[in-house]
Design an enzyme around this catalytic site. Structure first.
Site, short mmCIF file in Angstrom:
data_model
loop_
_atom_site.label_atom_id
_atom_site.label_comp_id
_atom_site.label_asym_id
_atom_site.label_seq_id
_atom_site.Cartn_x
_atom_site.Cartn_y
_atom_site.Cartn_z
CB CYS A 2 -4.86 -34.53 25.17
SG CYS A 2 -6.49 -33.94 25.70
NE ARG A 27 0.84 -33.66 27.00
CZ ARG A 27 1.41 -32.59 26.05
NH1 ARG A 27 2.82 -32.50 25.81
NH2 ARG A 27 0.39 -32.05 25.42
CD1 TRP A 74 -7.28 -31.43 30.25
CD2 TRP A 74 -6.51 -32.46 32.01
NE1 TRP A 74 -7.63 -30.37 31.40
CE2 TRP A 74 -7.11 -31.06 32.66
CE3 TRP A 74 -6.26 -33.39 33.17
CZ2 TRP A 74 -7.14 -30.60 33.70
CZ3 TRP A 74 -6.27 -32.85 34.23
CH2 TRP A 74 -6.64 -31.42 34.85
CG ASN A 100 -3.57 -33.32 22.07
OD1 ASN A 100 -3.83 -34.44 22.37
ND2 ASN A 100 -1.88 -33.38 22.44
N GLY A 101 -6.68 -30.28 21.67
CA GLY A 101 -7.40 -28.87 21.14
C GLY A 101 -8.84 -29.04 21.39
CD GLU A 497 -1.84 -15.52 43.16
OE1 GLU A 497 -2.22 -15.91 44.21
OE2 GLU A 497 -1.40 -16.71 42.45
CE LYS A 501 1.53 -18.61 43.04
NZ LYS A 501 0.05 -18.71 42.96
CD GLU A 504 1.89 -20.92 46.83
OE1 GLU A 504 1.71 -20.21 45.72
OE2 GLU A 504 1.06 -22.12 47.00
CG HIS A 520 -5.47 3.25 57.39
ND1 HIS A 520 -6.19 4.31 58.03
CD2 HIS A 520 -5.70 3.27 56.01
CE1 HIS A 520 -6.72 5.09 57.21
NE2 HIS A 520 -6.57 4.53 56.13
CE LYS A 619 -1.54 -27.65 41.09
NZ LYS A 619 -1.09 -26.27 40.77
O1 M6R Z 1 -7.31 -26.63 43.47
P1 M6R Z 1 -7.82 -25.28 44.09
O2 M6R Z 1 -7.72 -24.15 43.24
O3 M6R Z 1 -8.95 -25.47 44.95
O4 M6R Z 1 -6.57 -24.94 45.36
C1 M6R Z 1 -6.79 -23.94 45.93
C2 M6R Z 1 -5.53 -23.76 46.75
O5 M6R Z 1 -5.15 -24.72 47.48
C3 M6R Z 1 -4.30 -23.27 45.95
O6 M6R Z 1 -4.85 -22.04 44.75
C4 M6R Z 1 -2.92 -22.94 46.45
O7 M6R Z 1 -3.12 -21.85 47.17
C5 M6R Z 1 -1.99 -22.82 45.63
N1 M6R Z 1 -0.55 -23.66 46.04
C6 M6R Z 1 -1.44 -21.47 45.17
O8 M6R Z 1 -0.44 -21.35 44.31
#
Ligand code: M6R
Length: 624
Positions: A2, A27, A74, A100-101, A497, A501, A504, A520, A619
């Site tokens: 928010c 935001r 939000w 906010n909070g 993960e 990262k 990506e 393996h 996103k």
């Molecule tokens: O909004 P969601 O959590 O469902 O999104 C899932 C994936 O598209 C998301 O986690 C994607 O892998 C990100 N870019 C990871 O950093």
């Protein structure tokens, strides 16, 4: 998250407040509102959706006056709707509040005030603040003074008494018709700043809201209460003692201000993770120091006893959270868990068992594959779908029978970071909840683990102190072509993960493996100097993980180990170590992921990549 903006001065407030709201749009929000003291009367306009809609509303029904506050919401308590949008008022519409909070004890306060006759018109926690100020004004004014005589000191006292009763996190801005030239602000654990201008002053959740009008800023501390009028600013602590004001001259440009001084949203969001976990826990384990662990997942204890299997579906980073969930839920509750990529599950024809709990994890709640998996499961007669989601009112939360909201605030960077630790937190709480409900954990054990969870935010802050070391390391390793990430048990998904990262945002080739799987096949790709980042924190199988790293080192890898801040047997066999605080092995993924996120970030930064908007990625993936 928010946003708050307040204005008091010699100008018309509505255009200035609206400009502030536009500055706060970055935001993320789902509704917006404004209140102005116009001809001595408080009036407000609120709308769901974009600030532009609120602006249209104001064109049709303008507000005029020199004092105003605005808010972008939000949703955390209650769906995005006009009734739930801020500002909120007391019974008489004479007091307005933006906040906010999260007020942890709002239910208790609301019930008490309802018993006194207060009428509530929203589902929010915020509304109790307006009614509580009303309650205290009446109480303080009843000693012979009519309400209309009450001036700034009594307004201050009513707010001070109000915030003393509030538990949780808050940044608030409050207006009262009875004291029309004053805005009062107060903060605890949610940021709030004051801008000092020429004949005008501002209150805001961040400086970007008023930067174009002043750079002279007072950053409020926890427990501060501030009074603003056109000619001055007064600062007090919660005990009513006056405080010295010390201004900072902020040099940030608008974009830097939006990122809180960080170069990218991703870095800001990495550093917001302790707060994201704190807020998610605050929403889950209410109140934080309760003697019994409670958590709401929307199904009763009878259903929990019947669950035969848990099926988790998610994509990308959320899928990795689900994989951690598999380890953690099986460990604490003994319930078998199966995790699927939502894109696979939807076509897999997985047989649906009668007493299966489906958990769909998604930051956005709009991911097409995750939604389709949930629908598929429903079609096949699935029993209960629990969504773990960061966006209130999103499609997933509407499809699911119940939702656990992570409270991470909007995530702007495409690479998911804080939403991930929010998802882990939700799964940790769920695992403990199921463990106690199924009798695998005693109530005392559940509480003991819950208290361990409550330590995570501080541990995360400690882990973030590695930022500088990781930056230097990443800059040294940024020009290698291939990277390996290794982990075991609940940290195996963190290896995946870490690799995701890096891929990506730096476009480099990275792979994650379970340490025991190396021999393996994958060990064949190790050559001289190849960076191998291994997670070797306190665990029942730490020795096995250490052996896996030694195997990599023996083949010439450049080994970086994430270790617990305690002795380990790797000295001499590794090239660098990153030490993080010790926590329970099953909660450690919330810590071990931090160095890997920072590593990915600094490698990408060293390569000059567009970190917040990586190529080819969106996103929210709303198409198949
Ligand atoms: O909004 P969601 O959590 O469902 O999104 C899932 C994936 O598209 C998301 O986690 C994607 O892998 C990100 N870019 C990871 O950093």
């Amino acid at each position: 998250m928010c946003g708050i903006i307040g204005y008091v001065g010699d100008k018309d407030s509505a255009p200035i407040v609206m400009a502030g709201l536009r500055r706060l749009e970055y935001r993320g929000y789902d509704s917006a509102g404004i209140a102005v003291i116009s001809k001595g009367r408080l009036q407000r306009r609120r709308s769901v959706g974009k600030v532009e809609l609120l602006s249209k509303m104001l064109e049709e029904e303008p507000l005029k006056g020199n004092v105003g506050i605005g808010h972008t919401r939000w949703a955390t308590h209650g769906k995005p709707s006009q009734d739930n949008a801020h500002p909120h008022t007391d019974c008489g519409g004479k007091i307005v509040v933006v906040h906010n909070g999260i007020i942890e004890n709002y239910i208790e306060i609301r019930e008490r005030l309802q018993a006194e006759g207060h009428k509530f018109s929203s589902e929010t926690d915020t509304e109790v603040i307006a009614h509580l100020v009303e309650h205290h004004l009446k109480r303080l004014g009843s000693g012979g003074k009519a309400l209309s005589d009450v001036t700034e000191p009594l307004f201050f006292e009513a707010v001070r008494q109000t915030v003393r009763e509030m538990e949780g996190a808050y940044a608030v801005g409050i207006l009262w018709e009875g004291c029309p030239g004053t805005i009062i602000g107060a903060r605890k654990q949610s940021p709030l700043v004051v801008g000092a201008g020429q004949g005008e002053n501002f209150l805001a959740s961040d400086v970007s809201a008023f930067l174009e009008r002043t750079r002279k800023v007072l950053f409020l501390d926890d427990g501060d209460i501030v009074l603003l009028n056109a000619s001055g600013i007064k600062l007090f602590n919660v005990d009513g003692k006056k405080r010295e004001i010390s201004y900072t001259n902020v040099q940030w440009d608008q974009t830097m201000a939006e990122k809180g001084g960080y170069k990218h949203f991703m870095l800001k969001e990495i550093h917001e993770q302790p707060t994201a976990v704190e807020d998610t826990l605050r929403g889950a384990l209410l109140p934080l120091d309760d003697k019994t662990m409670k958590a709401e997942f929307g199904f009763d204890s009878e259903f929990v006893k019947k669950i035969e299997k848990i099926q988790i579906v998610a994509c990308g980073t959320a899928y990795h959270a689900g994989m951690v969930g598999e380890y953690v839920i099986e460990h604490f509750s003994g319930i078998p868990v199966h995790v699927d990529l939502a894109s696979e599950f939807r076509y897999r024809e997985a047989p649906v068992r009668k007493n299966t709990l489906l958990i769909a994890i998604s930051q956005s709640g709009e991911t097409a594959d995750t939604l389709a998996a949930v629908r598929e499961n429903k079609k096949n007669g699935g029993v209960h779908t629990l969504a773990i989601c960061n966006v209130v009112g999103s499609s997933l939360t509407r499809e699911a029978q119940s939702t656990f909201h992570t409270r991470c605030g909007p995530e702007i960077g495409v690479a998911s970071t804080k939403a991930f630790v929010g998802q882990l937190t939700a799964l940790f709480v769920l695992a403990l909840h199921l463990g106690v409900a199924r009798g695998r954990l005693s109530a005392d054990e559940g509480l003991k683990y819950a208290h361990e969870l409550l330590k995570l935010p501080q541990f995360m802050r400690d882990a973030l102190k590695l930022d500088g070391d990781i930056k230097a390391m990443a800059e040294r390793l940024a020009q290698r072509g291939h990277y390996l990430f290794l982990g075991r048990n609940a940290n195996y998904p963190i290896a995946l993960e870490g690799a995701l990262k890096l891929k990506e945002i730096s476009y480099l080739h990275a792979e994650g493996f379970a340490g025991g799987e190396m021999k393996h096949g994958p060990i064949a790709i190790i050559d001289e100097g190849m960076p191998v980042l291994g997670i070797a924190v306190k665990s029942q199988i730490l020795d096995k993980m250490l052996s896996n790293l030694q195997e990599a080192k023996a083949r010439g890898a450049h080994v970086v180990a994430i270790v617990s801040q305690s002795k380990h047997k790797l000295k001499g066999d590794i090239d660098a170590e990153l030490a993080i605080p010790v926590t329970d092995e099953y909660f450690s993924p919330a810590l071990t992921v931090i160095p890997l996120q920072l590593f990915a970030y600094y490698v990408a930064a060293a390569r000059g990549c567009d970190i917040d908007k990586p190529r080819n990625l969106a996103k929210s993936v709303t198409v198949e």
